[in-house]
Design a protein around this motif. Sequence first.
Motif, short mmCIF file in Angstrom:
data_model
loop_
_atom_site.label_atom_id
_atom_site.label_comp_id
_atom_site.label_asym_id
_atom_site.label_seq_id
_atom_site.Cartn_x
_atom_site.Cartn_y
_atom_site.Cartn_z
N ARG A 171 0.83 -1.21 0.00
CA ARG A 171 0.00 0.00 0.00
C ARG A 171 0.86 1.26 0.00
NH1 ARG A 171 -4.56 2.43 -1.67
NH2 ARG A 171 -4.87 4.32 -0.43
N ILE A 172 1.93 1.27 0.78
CA ILE A 172 2.84 2.41 0.79
C ILE A 172 3.46 2.62 -0.58
CG2 ILE A 172 5.01 3.29 1.77
CD1 ILE A 172 4.27 1.88 4.38
N ARG A 180 -8.21 -2.21 -2.82
CA ARG A 180 -9.18 -3.11 -3.44
C ARG A 180 -8.48 -4.36 -3.96
NH1 ARG A 180 -10.53 0.15 -6.78
NH2 ARG A 180 -12.23 1.18 -5.63
N GLU A 181 -7.30 -4.19 -4.51
CA GLU A 181 -6.53 -5.33 -5.01
C GLU A 181 -6.05 -6.21 -3.87
OE1 GLU A 181 -4.95 -7.92 -7.69
OE2 GLU A 181 -6.27 -6.20 -8.06
N ALA A 235 -7.60 -6.65 -0.99
CA ALA A 235 -8.77 -7.41 -0.55
C ALA A 235 -9.07 -8.56 -1.50
CB ALA A 235 -9.97 -6.49 -0.43
N ARG A 236 -8.94 -8.30 -2.80
CA ARG A 236 -9.21 -9.34 -3.79
C ARG A 236 -8.22 -10.50 -3.65
NH1 ARG A 236 -8.66 -6.41 -8.03
NH2 ARG A 236 -10.81 -5.64 -7.99
N GLU A 237 -6.97 -10.17 -3.39
CA GLU A 237 -5.96 -11.22 -3.23
C GLU A 237 -6.23 -12.05 -1.98
OE1 GLU A 237 -2.18 -9.34 -3.18
OE2 GLU A 237 -2.18 -8.86 -5.34
N TRP A 238 -6.64 -11.41 -0.91
CA TRP A 238 -6.93 -12.15 0.32
C TRP A 238 -8.11 -13.09 0.12
CZ3 TRP A 238 -6.39 -8.56 5.25
CH2 TRP A 238 -5.07 -8.11 5.33
N VAL A 239 -9.12 -12.60 -0.59
CA VAL A 239 -10.27 -13.46 -0.87
C VAL A 239 -9.85 -14.66 -1.71
CG1 VAL A 239 -12.49 -13.61 -2.06
CG2 VAL A 239 -11.97 -11.61 -0.64
N GLY A 240 -8.99 -14.40 -2.71
CA GLY A 240 -8.52 -15.49 -3.56
C GLY A 240 -7.73 -16.55 -2.81
N ARG A 241 -7.10 -16.15 -1.73
CA ARG A 241 -6.33 -17.09 -0.93
C ARG A 241 -7.17 -17.75 0.17
NH1 ARG A 241 -0.48 -14.59 0.52
NH2 ARG A 241 -0.40 -16.64 1.52
N GLY A 242 -8.46 -17.44 0.19
CA GLY A 242 -9.35 -18.05 1.17
C GLY A 242 -9.24 -17.46 2.56
N ILE A 243 -8.73 -16.23 2.67
CA ILE A 243 -8.58 -15.59 3.97
C ILE A 243 -9.94 -15.04 4.43
CG2 ILE A 243 -7.42 -13.77 5.25
CD1 ILE A 243 -5.60 -16.04 4.35
N GLY A 297 -15.99 -13.38 8.32
CA GLY A 297 -16.43 -12.54 7.22
C GLY A 297 -15.43 -12.49 6.07
N ARG A 298 -15.93 -12.09 4.92
CA ARG A 298 -15.09 -11.98 3.73
C ARG A 298 -14.39 -10.63 3.72
NH1 ARG A 298 -17.58 -12.46 -2.38
NH2 ARG A 298 -15.61 -12.58 -3.53
N PRO A 299 -13.07 -10.59 3.47
CA PRO A 299 -12.36 -9.31 3.45
C PRO A 299 -12.90 -8.37 2.38
CG PRO A 299 -10.80 -11.14 3.54
CD PRO A 299 -12.16 -11.73 3.27
N THR A 300 -13.13 -7.13 2.75
CA THR A 300 -13.56 -6.08 1.83
C THR A 300 -12.55 -4.94 1.91
OG1 THR A 300 -14.86 -4.89 3.49
CG2 THR A 300 -15.97 -6.69 2.31
N PRO A 301 -12.56 -4.02 0.94
CA PRO A 301 -11.63 -2.88 1.03
C PRO A 301 -11.77 -2.10 2.34
CG PRO A 301 -12.57 -3.02 -1.17
CD PRO A 301 -13.28 -4.04 -0.34
#
Length: 445
Positions: A203-204, A210-211, A213-221, A227-231
Amino acid sequence: MERILHTPRGELIPVASYARTSQDGRQRDGRGVTRQHRLNDRTAAQHGCIVVATYTDNACSASQGDDRRPAFEHLLADLHRGHAFTFGSLRGVVAAADDRLYRRPEDLIRFLAALTANPGRVYVDRDGLRDPYSKEGILAAATSLQEAVSEGRMRSRRLQDWHWSRAMDGLPHSGPRPFGWLEDRRTLHPVESDLMRSAIADRIAGKAVREVAREWVGRGITGTRGGRPTPQTVTQILTSPRVCGFRSNRGELMTDPVTGDPLVGVWEIIVTPAQWSAVCATFSAGSLYMHRGPLSPRLTERRSGPKYLAAGFLRCGAETAAGGECAQPMSGSRTTRSRKSPFNYVCAGGRGCGRCAISGPLVDDAIERLLFPEGETGPIRMPESIRRRWKSGEMGFEDKRRVIASVFTSVVIRRGRKGHADWDYARVVPQWKWADRVQLPQRGT
Protein backbone atom coordinates in the motif's frame (compact mmCIF):
# COMPACT_ATOMS: atom_id res chain seq x y z
CA MET A 1 -56.41 -5.22 43.40
CA GLU A 2 -59.06 -7.88 43.86
CA ARG A 3 -60.83 -6.81 40.69
CA ILE A 4 -57.97 -8.11 38.53
CA LEU A 5 -57.23 -11.33 40.39
CA HIS A 6 -60.22 -13.24 39.02
CA THR A 7 -61.67 -13.72 35.56
CA PRO A 8 -65.19 -14.82 34.58
CA ARG A 9 -65.90 -18.52 35.02
CA GLY A 10 -62.38 -19.12 36.37
CA GLU A 11 -60.70 -18.67 33.01
CA LEU A 12 -56.98 -18.05 32.74
CA ILE A 13 -55.91 -14.48 32.01
CA PRO A 14 -54.44 -14.28 28.49
CA VAL A 15 -51.14 -12.37 28.59
CA ALA A 16 -48.29 -11.55 26.22
CA SER A 17 -44.77 -12.68 27.09
CA TYR A 18 -42.02 -10.17 26.32
CA ALA A 19 -38.30 -11.00 26.35
CA ARG A 20 -35.27 -8.87 25.51
CA THR A 21 -31.51 -9.12 25.73
CA SER A 22 -29.01 -6.37 25.02
CA GLN A 23 -26.48 -8.77 23.56
CA ASP A 24 -26.53 -12.27 22.15
CA GLY A 25 -23.68 -14.67 22.80
CA ARG A 26 -21.07 -15.68 20.28
CA GLN A 27 -23.18 -18.70 19.40
CA ARG A 28 -26.05 -16.39 18.34
CA ASP A 29 -28.49 -18.98 19.66
CA GLY A 30 -30.88 -16.64 21.48
CA ARG A 31 -30.43 -18.54 24.70
CA GLY A 32 -31.08 -15.49 26.87
CA VAL A 33 -34.51 -14.65 25.42
CA THR A 34 -35.47 -18.34 25.39
CA ARG A 35 -34.73 -18.53 29.10
CA GLN A 36 -36.80 -15.41 29.77
CA HIS A 37 -39.81 -16.80 27.90
CA ARG A 38 -39.50 -20.03 29.91
CA LEU A 39 -39.51 -18.02 33.15
CA ASN A 40 -42.48 -16.00 31.89
CA ASP A 41 -44.46 -19.19 31.22
CA ARG A 42 -43.83 -20.35 34.78
CA THR A 43 -44.64 -16.95 36.28
CA ALA A 44 -47.89 -16.71 34.31
CA ALA A 45 -49.00 -20.17 35.41
CA GLN A 46 -48.26 -19.35 39.07
CA HIS A 47 -50.56 -16.33 38.97
CA GLY A 48 -53.56 -17.59 37.03
CA CYS A 49 -52.42 -16.44 33.59
CA ILE A 50 -51.45 -18.08 30.33
CA VAL A 51 -49.13 -16.84 27.59
CA VAL A 52 -50.93 -16.57 24.26
CA ALA A 53 -48.37 -14.49 22.34
CA THR A 54 -44.63 -13.99 22.55
CA TYR A 55 -42.64 -10.89 21.59
CA THR A 56 -38.86 -11.12 21.34
CA ASP A 57 -36.18 -8.47 20.88
CA ASN A 58 -32.90 -10.36 20.82
CA ALA A 59 -29.67 -8.34 21.08
CA CYS A 60 -31.57 -5.03 21.32
CA SER A 61 -30.62 -2.35 23.84
CA ALA A 62 -33.36 -0.34 25.56
CA SER A 63 -31.11 2.39 26.96
CA GLN A 64 -30.55 4.57 23.89
CA GLY A 65 -33.19 6.66 22.17
CA ASP A 66 -32.25 5.62 18.63
CA ASP A 67 -32.43 1.86 19.28
CA ARG A 68 -34.89 -0.22 17.31
CA ARG A 69 -37.07 -2.72 19.15
CA PRO A 70 -39.58 -4.00 16.60
CA ALA A 71 -41.16 -6.58 18.90
CA PHE A 72 -41.72 -3.96 21.62
CA GLU A 73 -43.42 -1.69 19.08
CA HIS A 74 -45.55 -4.61 17.91
CA LEU A 75 -46.52 -5.40 21.50
CA LEU A 76 -47.67 -1.81 22.07
CA ALA A 77 -49.72 -1.90 18.88
CA ASP A 78 -51.39 -5.18 19.89
CA LEU A 79 -52.16 -3.82 23.37
CA HIS A 80 -53.80 -0.73 21.90
CA ARG A 81 -55.74 -2.97 19.52
CA GLY A 82 -56.70 -5.29 22.38
CA HIS A 83 -55.83 -8.58 20.73
CA ALA A 84 -52.98 -10.55 19.18
CA PHE A 85 -54.26 -10.98 15.63
CA THR A 86 -56.76 -13.84 15.52
CA PHE A 87 -55.79 -15.54 18.80
CA GLY A 88 -58.09 -13.68 21.13
CA SER A 89 -57.76 -10.74 23.48
CA LEU A 90 -54.73 -9.66 25.45
CA ARG A 91 -55.40 -8.79 29.07
CA GLY A 92 -51.89 -8.27 30.30
CA VAL A 93 -48.14 -8.61 29.90
CA VAL A 94 -45.61 -10.81 31.67
CA ALA A 95 -41.87 -10.09 31.74
CA ALA A 96 -38.91 -11.45 33.67
CA ALA A 97 -38.12 -7.93 34.95
CA ASP A 98 -39.25 -4.37 34.37
CA ASP A 99 -35.97 -3.36 32.73
CA ARG A 100 -36.60 -5.90 29.98
CA LEU A 101 -39.51 -3.69 28.87
CA TYR A 102 -38.26 -0.19 29.56
CA ARG A 103 -35.12 1.66 30.61
CA ARG A 104 -36.22 5.17 29.60
CA PRO A 105 -39.08 7.31 30.90
CA GLU A 106 -40.48 7.68 27.38
CA ASP A 107 -40.80 3.91 26.98
CA LEU A 108 -42.43 3.54 30.41
CA ILE A 109 -45.06 6.15 29.53
CA ARG A 110 -45.78 4.50 26.17
CA PHE A 111 -45.99 1.04 27.74
CA LEU A 112 -48.39 2.11 30.50
CA ALA A 113 -50.55 3.97 27.98
CA ALA A 114 -50.82 0.86 25.81
CA LEU A 115 -51.33 -1.52 28.74
CA THR A 116 -54.13 0.59 30.27
CA ALA A 117 -55.81 1.38 26.94
CA ASN A 118 -58.55 -1.07 27.99
CA PRO A 119 -59.84 -1.81 31.52
CA GLY A 120 -59.02 -4.94 33.51
CA ARG A 121 -55.42 -5.35 32.35
CA VAL A 122 -52.61 -6.80 34.51
CA TYR A 123 -48.85 -6.70 34.59
CA VAL A 124 -47.12 -9.85 35.83
CA ASP A 125 -43.55 -10.34 36.99
CA ARG A 126 -41.87 -12.76 39.39
CA ASP A 127 -43.31 -10.81 42.36
CA GLY A 128 -46.88 -11.39 41.21
CA LEU A 129 -49.74 -9.40 39.68
CA ARG A 130 -49.51 -5.62 39.57
CA ASP A 131 -52.42 -3.22 39.02
CA PRO A 132 -51.19 -0.75 36.38
CA TYR A 133 -54.15 1.59 37.02
CA SER A 134 -53.47 2.17 40.71
CA LYS A 135 -51.17 4.71 42.31
CA GLU A 136 -49.18 1.88 43.87
CA GLY A 137 -48.71 0.16 40.52
CA ILE A 138 -47.52 3.32 38.79
CA LEU A 139 -45.19 4.13 41.69
CA ALA A 140 -43.69 0.63 41.54
CA ALA A 141 -43.07 1.03 37.80
CA ALA A 142 -41.43 4.45 38.31
CA THR A 143 -39.24 3.09 41.10
CA SER A 144 -38.03 0.19 38.95
CA LEU A 145 -37.28 2.64 36.14
CA GLN A 146 -35.16 4.81 38.43
CA GLU A 147 -33.25 1.76 39.64
CA ALA A 148 -32.67 0.59 36.05
CA VAL A 149 -31.37 4.01 34.96
CA SER A 150 -29.02 4.23 37.95
CA GLU A 151 -27.80 0.69 37.43
CA GLY A 152 -27.21 1.30 33.72
CA ARG A 153 -25.19 4.46 34.36
CA MET A 154 -23.12 2.78 37.04
CA ARG A 155 -22.49 -0.27 34.87
CA SER A 156 -21.51 1.88 31.89
CA ARG A 157 -19.15 3.96 34.02
CA ARG A 158 -17.50 0.86 35.47
CA LEU A 159 -17.08 -0.66 32.03
CA GLN A 160 -15.57 2.51 30.58
CA ASP A 161 -13.16 2.79 33.52
CA TRP A 162 -12.20 -0.86 33.15
CA HIS A 163 -11.38 -0.44 29.46
CA TRP A 164 -9.48 2.78 30.15
CA SER A 165 -7.43 1.14 32.89
CA ARG A 166 -6.55 -1.78 30.62
CA ALA A 167 -5.54 0.67 27.91
CA MET A 168 -3.29 2.58 30.31
CA ASP A 169 -1.60 -0.71 31.22
CA GLY A 170 -1.07 -1.47 27.53
CA LEU A 171 -3.25 -4.57 27.69
CA PRO A 172 -5.08 -5.72 24.54
CA HIS A 173 -8.78 -5.26 23.87
CA SER A 174 -11.24 -7.84 25.12
CA GLY A 175 -13.60 -9.59 22.73
CA PRO A 176 -12.78 -11.53 19.55
CA ARG A 177 -9.08 -11.74 18.72
CA PRO A 178 -7.75 -9.07 16.37
CA PHE A 179 -6.75 -10.09 12.86
CA GLY A 180 -3.01 -10.84 12.78
CA TRP A 181 -2.69 -12.21 16.32
CA LEU A 182 -3.42 -15.51 18.02
CA GLU A 183 -6.09 -16.03 20.67
CA ASP A 184 -3.80 -14.70 23.41
CA ARG A 185 -3.90 -11.34 21.53
CA ARG A 186 -0.16 -10.97 22.05
CA THR A 187 1.52 -13.53 19.81
CA LEU A 188 1.57 -12.90 16.05
CA HIS A 189 -0.45 -15.18 13.80
CA PRO A 190 2.13 -16.68 11.41
CA VAL A 191 -0.02 -16.34 8.28
CA GLU A 192 -2.16 -13.26 8.95
CA SER A 193 0.72 -11.14 10.27
CA ASP A 194 2.78 -11.83 7.13
CA LEU A 195 -0.22 -10.87 5.00
CA MET A 196 -0.60 -7.59 6.88
CA ARG A 197 3.12 -6.78 6.70
CA SER A 198 3.17 -7.36 2.93
CA ALA A 199 -0.08 -5.45 2.41
CA ILE A 200 1.22 -2.42 4.33
CA ALA A 201 4.40 -2.37 2.25
CA ASP A 202 2.41 -2.76 -0.99
CA ARG A 203 0.00 0.00 0.00
CA ILE A 204 2.84 2.41 0.79
CA ALA A 205 4.26 1.58 -2.65
CA GLY A 206 0.94 2.59 -4.26
CA LYS A 207 -1.08 -0.63 -4.48
CA ALA A 208 -4.87 -0.28 -4.38
CA VAL A 209 -6.49 -1.63 -1.22
CA ARG A 210 -9.18 -3.11 -3.44
CA GLU A 211 -6.53 -5.33 -5.01
CA VAL A 212 -5.26 -6.37 -1.58
CA ALA A 213 -8.77 -7.41 -0.55
CA ARG A 214 -9.21 -9.34 -3.79
CA GLU A 215 -5.96 -11.22 -3.23
CA TRP A 216 -6.93 -12.15 0.32
CA VAL A 217 -10.27 -13.46 -0.87
CA GLY A 218 -8.52 -15.49 -3.56
CA ARG A 219 -6.33 -17.09 -0.93
CA GLY A 220 -9.35 -18.05 1.17
CA ILE A 221 -8.58 -15.59 3.97
CA THR A 222 -11.47 -14.70 6.28
CA GLY A 223 -11.82 -12.31 9.19
CA THR A 224 -11.72 -13.45 12.80
CA ARG A 225 -15.52 -13.69 12.74
CA GLY A 226 -15.62 -15.53 9.42
CA GLY A 227 -16.43 -12.54 7.22
CA ARG A 228 -15.09 -11.98 3.73
CA PRO A 229 -12.36 -9.31 3.45
CA THR A 230 -13.56 -6.08 1.83
CA PRO A 231 -11.63 -2.88 1.03
CA GLN A 232 -13.20 -1.24 4.10
CA THR A 233 -12.24 -4.01 6.53
CA VAL A 234 -8.74 -4.31 5.06
CA THR A 235 -8.28 -0.55 5.46
CA GLN A 236 -9.25 -0.73 9.13
CA ILE A 237 -6.91 -3.67 9.69
CA LEU A 238 -3.92 -1.95 8.09
CA THR A 239 -4.43 1.42 9.77
CA SER A 240 -5.12 0.15 13.30
CA PRO A 241 -2.57 1.54 15.80
CA ARG A 242 -2.18 -2.00 17.09
CA VAL A 243 -0.02 -2.96 14.09
CA CYS A 244 2.87 -0.85 15.45
CA GLY A 245 2.16 -1.52 19.12
CA PHE A 246 0.21 1.66 19.98
CA ARG A 247 -2.83 1.40 22.25
CA SER A 248 -6.14 3.16 21.53
CA ASN A 249 -9.40 3.45 23.45
CA ARG A 250 -12.80 4.82 22.40
CA GLY A 251 -11.42 6.21 19.15
CA GLU A 252 -8.44 7.98 20.73
CA LEU A 253 -4.75 7.17 20.75
CA MET A 254 -3.65 6.63 24.36
CA THR A 255 -0.67 8.71 25.51
CA ASP A 256 1.53 8.80 28.58
CA PRO A 257 0.18 11.53 30.94
CA VAL A 258 3.75 12.64 31.76
CA THR A 259 5.68 12.44 28.47
CA GLY A 260 2.78 12.65 26.01
CA ASP A 261 4.23 9.73 24.02
CA PRO A 262 1.86 7.05 22.67
CA LEU A 263 1.33 4.15 25.05
CA VAL A 264 2.84 0.90 23.82
CA GLY A 265 0.97 -2.37 24.22
CA VAL A 266 2.28 -5.70 25.49
CA TRP A 267 1.78 -7.54 22.18
CA GLU A 268 4.20 -8.28 19.35
CA ILE A 269 4.22 -5.66 16.58
CA ILE A 270 3.94 -6.16 12.83
CA VAL A 271 5.47 -2.92 11.51
CA THR A 272 7.26 0.10 12.96
CA PRO A 273 5.46 3.30 13.98
CA ALA A 274 7.00 5.05 10.95
CA GLN A 275 5.53 2.43 8.61
CA TRP A 276 2.14 2.72 10.30
CA SER A 277 2.17 6.50 9.87
CA ALA A 278 3.17 6.06 6.24
CA VAL A 279 0.35 3.67 5.42
CA CYS A 280 -2.20 5.88 7.23
CA ALA A 281 -1.07 8.81 5.08
CA THR A 282 -2.18 6.94 1.95
CA PHE A 283 -5.84 7.02 3.04
CA SER A 284 -8.31 9.84 3.54
CA ALA A 285 -9.14 10.72 7.14
CA GLY A 286 -12.61 9.19 6.94
CA SER A 287 -11.20 5.77 6.07
CA LEU A 288 -8.75 5.43 8.95
CA TYR A 289 -9.26 3.05 11.85
CA MET A 290 -9.44 5.94 14.30
CA HIS A 291 -12.33 7.49 12.37
CA ARG A 292 -14.53 4.44 12.21
CA GLY A 293 -16.79 2.59 14.63
CA PRO A 294 -19.70 3.70 16.85
CA LEU A 295 -17.50 5.66 19.28
CA SER A 296 -15.38 7.45 16.69
CA PRO A 297 -15.89 10.99 15.36
CA ARG A 298 -18.06 11.17 12.26
CA LEU A 299 -16.99 13.24 9.26
CA THR A 300 -20.49 13.40 7.84
CA GLU A 301 -24.06 13.34 9.09
CA ARG A 302 -24.92 10.48 6.74
CA ARG A 303 -25.16 7.01 8.17
CA SER A 304 -24.51 3.90 6.18
CA GLY A 305 -27.37 1.43 6.11
CA PRO A 306 -29.15 -1.19 4.02
CA LYS A 307 -29.89 -0.23 0.42
CA TYR A 308 -32.32 -3.05 -0.31
CA LEU A 309 -35.61 -3.76 1.44
CA ALA A 310 -34.95 -7.38 2.46
CA ALA A 311 -31.24 -7.00 3.20
CA GLY A 312 -30.42 -8.55 6.58
CA PHE A 313 -33.56 -10.68 6.71
CA LEU A 314 -32.72 -13.28 4.06
CA ARG A 315 -30.98 -16.60 4.77
CA CYS A 316 -29.59 -18.98 2.16
CA GLY A 317 -31.60 -22.21 1.98
CA ALA A 318 -29.17 -24.11 -0.29
CA GLU A 319 -28.30 -27.60 0.89
CA THR A 320 -24.76 -28.17 2.11
CA ALA A 321 -22.61 -31.26 1.58
CA ALA A 322 -23.43 -32.35 5.13
CA GLY A 323 -27.14 -32.32 4.34
CA GLY A 324 -28.09 -29.17 6.26
CA GLU A 325 -28.83 -25.65 5.08
CA CYS A 326 -26.24 -22.99 4.36
CA ALA A 327 -28.28 -20.48 6.46
CA GLN A 328 -25.83 -17.63 5.76
CA PRO A 329 -27.18 -14.07 5.29
CA MET A 330 -27.82 -12.99 1.70
CA SER A 331 -26.94 -9.48 0.54
CA GLY A 332 -28.20 -7.28 -2.28
CA SER A 333 -26.15 -6.75 -5.43
CA ARG A 334 -26.85 -4.65 -8.51
CA THR A 335 -26.89 -6.31 -11.92
CA THR A 336 -27.21 -5.11 -15.51
CA ARG A 337 -28.20 -8.45 -16.98
CA SER A 338 -31.95 -8.02 -16.62
CA ARG A 339 -34.32 -5.06 -16.82
CA LYS A 340 -36.88 -7.00 -14.84
CA SER A 341 -34.39 -7.62 -12.02
CA PRO A 342 -31.99 -4.67 -11.67
CA PHE A 343 -30.63 -6.22 -8.47
CA ASN A 344 -30.37 -9.67 -6.91
CA TYR A 345 -30.02 -11.10 -3.45
CA VAL A 346 -27.04 -13.46 -3.39
CA CYS A 347 -25.26 -15.78 -0.98
CA ALA A 348 -21.66 -14.65 -1.17
CA GLY A 349 -18.89 -17.19 -1.56
CA GLY A 350 -16.36 -17.40 1.24
CA ARG A 351 -18.78 -16.63 4.04
CA GLY A 352 -21.59 -18.67 2.49
CA CYS A 353 -21.93 -21.36 -0.16
CA GLY A 354 -22.14 -18.90 -3.08
CA ARG A 355 -24.64 -21.16 -4.86
CA CYS A 356 -27.91 -19.32 -4.27
CA ALA A 357 -29.21 -16.12 -5.88
CA ILE A 358 -32.68 -14.73 -6.51
CA SER A 359 -34.26 -11.71 -8.18
CA GLY A 360 -34.47 -8.77 -5.78
CA PRO A 361 -37.86 -7.47 -7.01
CA LEU A 362 -39.25 -11.03 -6.76
CA VAL A 363 -38.30 -11.23 -3.08
CA ASP A 364 -39.62 -7.75 -2.28
CA ASP A 365 -42.90 -8.54 -4.04
CA ALA A 366 -43.16 -11.92 -2.27
CA ILE A 367 -42.68 -10.28 1.12
CA GLU A 368 -45.41 -7.75 0.32
CA ARG A 369 -47.75 -10.60 -0.65
CA LEU A 370 -47.02 -12.35 2.65
CA LEU A 371 -47.68 -9.20 4.65
CA PHE A 372 -50.82 -8.23 2.74
CA PRO A 373 -52.36 -11.39 1.20
CA GLU A 374 -55.32 -11.18 -1.14
CA GLY A 375 -58.57 -11.49 0.79
CA GLU A 376 -56.68 -11.30 4.11
CA THR A 377 -56.40 -15.08 4.21
CA GLY A 378 -52.80 -15.24 5.41
CA PRO A 379 -51.50 -16.20 8.87
CA ILE A 380 -51.38 -12.55 9.98
CA ARG A 381 -53.57 -9.51 9.58
CA MET A 382 -51.78 -6.19 9.48
CA PRO A 383 -53.60 -3.03 10.62
CA GLU A 384 -55.41 -1.25 7.82
CA SER A 385 -53.40 1.92 8.42
CA ILE A 386 -50.15 0.05 7.71
CA ARG A 387 -51.62 -1.60 4.62
CA ARG A 388 -52.78 1.75 3.26
CA ARG A 389 -49.48 3.53 3.88
CA TRP A 390 -47.46 0.67 2.37
CA LYS A 391 -49.63 0.28 -0.72
CA SER A 392 -49.95 4.02 -1.38
CA GLY A 393 -46.21 4.65 -1.15
CA GLU A 394 -46.54 6.88 1.92
CA MET A 395 -44.46 4.52 4.07
CA GLY A 396 -40.73 5.14 3.92
CA PHE A 397 -37.95 2.60 3.45
CA GLU A 398 -36.97 2.37 7.13
CA ASP A 399 -40.59 2.06 8.27
CA LYS A 400 -41.12 -0.81 5.83
CA ARG A 401 -38.06 -2.59 7.23
CA ARG A 402 -39.40 -2.15 10.75
CA VAL A 403 -42.69 -3.74 9.70
CA ILE A 404 -40.80 -6.69 8.20
CA ALA A 405 -38.68 -7.06 11.35
CA SER A 406 -41.79 -7.11 13.53
CA VAL A 407 -43.31 -10.03 11.62
CA PHE A 408 -40.44 -12.26 10.41
CA THR A 409 -37.49 -13.70 12.27
CA SER A 410 -35.95 -14.35 8.84
CA VAL A 411 -36.87 -15.36 5.30
CA VAL A 412 -35.28 -18.48 3.82
CA ILE A 413 -34.51 -18.51 0.08
CA ARG A 414 -34.59 -21.91 -1.62
CA ARG A 415 -32.36 -22.60 -4.60
CA GLY A 416 -33.91 -22.17 -8.02
CA ARG A 417 -33.93 -24.65 -10.88
CA LYS A 418 -31.87 -24.09 -13.97
CA GLY A 419 -33.86 -23.42 -17.12
CA HIS A 420 -36.86 -21.98 -15.24
CA ALA A 421 -36.96 -18.26 -15.94
CA ASP A 422 -40.42 -17.63 -14.42
CA TRP A 423 -40.65 -16.19 -10.94
CA ASP A 424 -41.24 -18.89 -8.35
CA TYR A 425 -42.69 -17.36 -5.18
CA ALA A 426 -42.43 -20.73 -3.42
CA ARG A 427 -38.68 -20.14 -3.13
CA VAL A 428 -39.38 -17.43 -0.54
CA VAL A 429 -40.13 -19.22 2.75
CA PRO A 430 -41.03 -16.97 5.73
CA GLN A 431 -40.03 -17.74 9.29
CA TRP A 432 -42.83 -16.12 11.27
CA LYS A 433 -42.19 -14.54 14.66
CA TRP A 434 -45.67 -15.48 15.74
CA ALA A 435 -45.55 -19.18 14.83
CA ASP A 436 -45.50 -20.14 18.52
CA ARG A 437 -48.82 -18.48 19.37
CA VAL A 438 -51.32 -20.94 20.78
CA GLN A 439 -55.07 -20.99 21.17
CA LEU A 440 -56.27 -19.98 24.62
CA PRO A 441 -57.33 -23.09 26.59
CA GLN A 442 -59.80 -22.97 29.46
CA ARG A 443 -58.90 -23.89 33.02
CA GLY A 444 -59.38 -27.56 33.64
CA THR A 445 -59.18 -28.59 29.97
